[in-house]
Design an enzyme around this catalytic site. Structure first.
Site, PDB file in Angstrom:
ATOM      1  N   CYS A  46       0.844  -1.191   0.000  1.00 24.55           N
ATOM      2  CA  CYS A  46       0.000   0.000   0.000  1.00 24.55           C
ATOM      3  C   CYS A  46       0.884   1.246   0.000  1.00 24.55           C
ATOM      4  O   CYS A  46       1.542   1.531  -0.997  1.00 24.55           O
ATOM      5  CB  CYS A  46      -1.000  -0.045   1.148  1.00 24.55           C
ATOM      6  SG  CYS A  46      -2.379   1.106   0.924  1.00 24.55           S
ATOM      7  N   HIS A 134      -3.472  -5.140   0.416  1.00 22.95           N
ATOM      8  CA  HIS A 134      -2.892  -5.577   1.692  1.00 22.95           C
ATOM      9  C   HIS A 134      -2.866  -7.106   1.777  1.00 22.95           C
ATOM     10  O   HIS A 134      -3.795  -7.713   2.309  1.00 22.95           O
ATOM     11  CB  HIS A 134      -3.701  -5.012   2.866  1.00 22.95           C
ATOM     12  CG  HIS A 134      -3.476  -3.566   3.097  1.00 22.95           C
ATOM     13  ND1 HIS A 134      -2.442  -3.096   3.878  1.00 22.95           N
ATOM     14  CD2 HIS A 134      -4.133  -2.484   2.627  1.00 22.95           C
ATOM     15  CE1 HIS A 134      -2.481  -1.776   3.888  1.00 22.95           C
ATOM     16  NE2 HIS A 134      -3.490  -1.378   3.141  1.00 22.95           N
ATOM     17  N   GLU A 136      -1.202  -8.808   3.757  1.00 24.49           N
ATOM     18  CA  GLU A 136      -1.018  -9.193   5.164  1.00 24.49           C
ATOM     19  C   GLU A 136      -2.323  -9.151   5.958  1.00 24.49           C
ATOM     20  O   GLU A 136      -2.381  -9.631   7.094  1.00 24.49           O
ATOM     21  CB  GLU A 136       0.021  -8.276   5.826  1.00 24.49           C
ATOM     22  CG  GLU A 136      -0.503  -6.935   6.335  1.00 24.49           C
ATOM     23  CD  GLU A 136      -0.821  -5.865   5.299  1.00 24.49           C
ATOM     24  OE1 GLU A 136      -1.006  -4.713   5.699  1.00 24.49           O
ATOM     25  OE2 GLU A 136      -0.911  -6.169   4.088  1.00 24.49           O
TER      26      GLU A 136
END
Length: 164
Positions: A46, A134, A136
């Site tokens: 990001c 994202h 994660e």
């Protein structure tokens, strides 16, 4: 960078062009450039992906519409052959929370896009990756983000921009 073996740069509420308010952005961009020159691995997620694009000659600017929520991305022919991205399947869904996006550096290979964002992921060589989404984020982390004061209004404005 001899004591650093690589870098993962995550997201944040600021923009990658906001160095006037956040001077550390230029420091991190310089660090990314130095690590890349020393052939060390970098993953930018990001905001981190946007700073990585800037560090290596790309640009960052406003996305036509904000992306906040779980969105499907589509791997292109390069993404489908990429050893990292191909493991997610041809149309994985990831959490997104961004207003800006990157144009990868000239030597970067775009790996994925979405209907709202032309550049969702890029790669340079085999150890430098920039992600707009994202990877994660799981449901627990997103739930924690949504508990932060003020996010309800931000999400409402993004939904209005998507005509939802």
């Amino acid at each position: 960078p001899k004591s650093i073996s690589g870098l993962v740069s995550l997201g944040g509420p600021m923009g990658a062009n906001d160095e006037a308010d956040h001077p550390w952005i230029l420091d991190e961009i310089r660090l990314m450039r130095k690590l890349h020159e020393n052939q060390l691995p970098i993953a930018g997620i990001c905001l981190g992906g946007q700073m990585l694009a800037r560090a290596l000659g790309g640009k960052v600017g406003p996305n036509p519409h904000p992306e906040i929520g779980w969105f499907e991305i589509k791997l292109n022919e390069h993404g489908l052959r990429d050893p990292l991205m191909s493991s997610a399947g041809p149309k994985p869904k990831f959490y997104q929370w961004h207003y800006d996006t990157f144009t990868p550096p000239n030597h970067g290979v775009v790996l994925a896009d979405s209907p709202i964002c032309d550049s969702q992921a890029f790669r340079i060589d085999d150890r430098t990756y920039g992600f707009q989404f994202h990877p994660e984020a799981d449901f627990q982390l997103v739930d924690e983000w949504l508990q932060i004061e003020g996010t309800d209004e931000e999400i409402l404005l993004a939904r209005m921009a998507h005509h939802q």
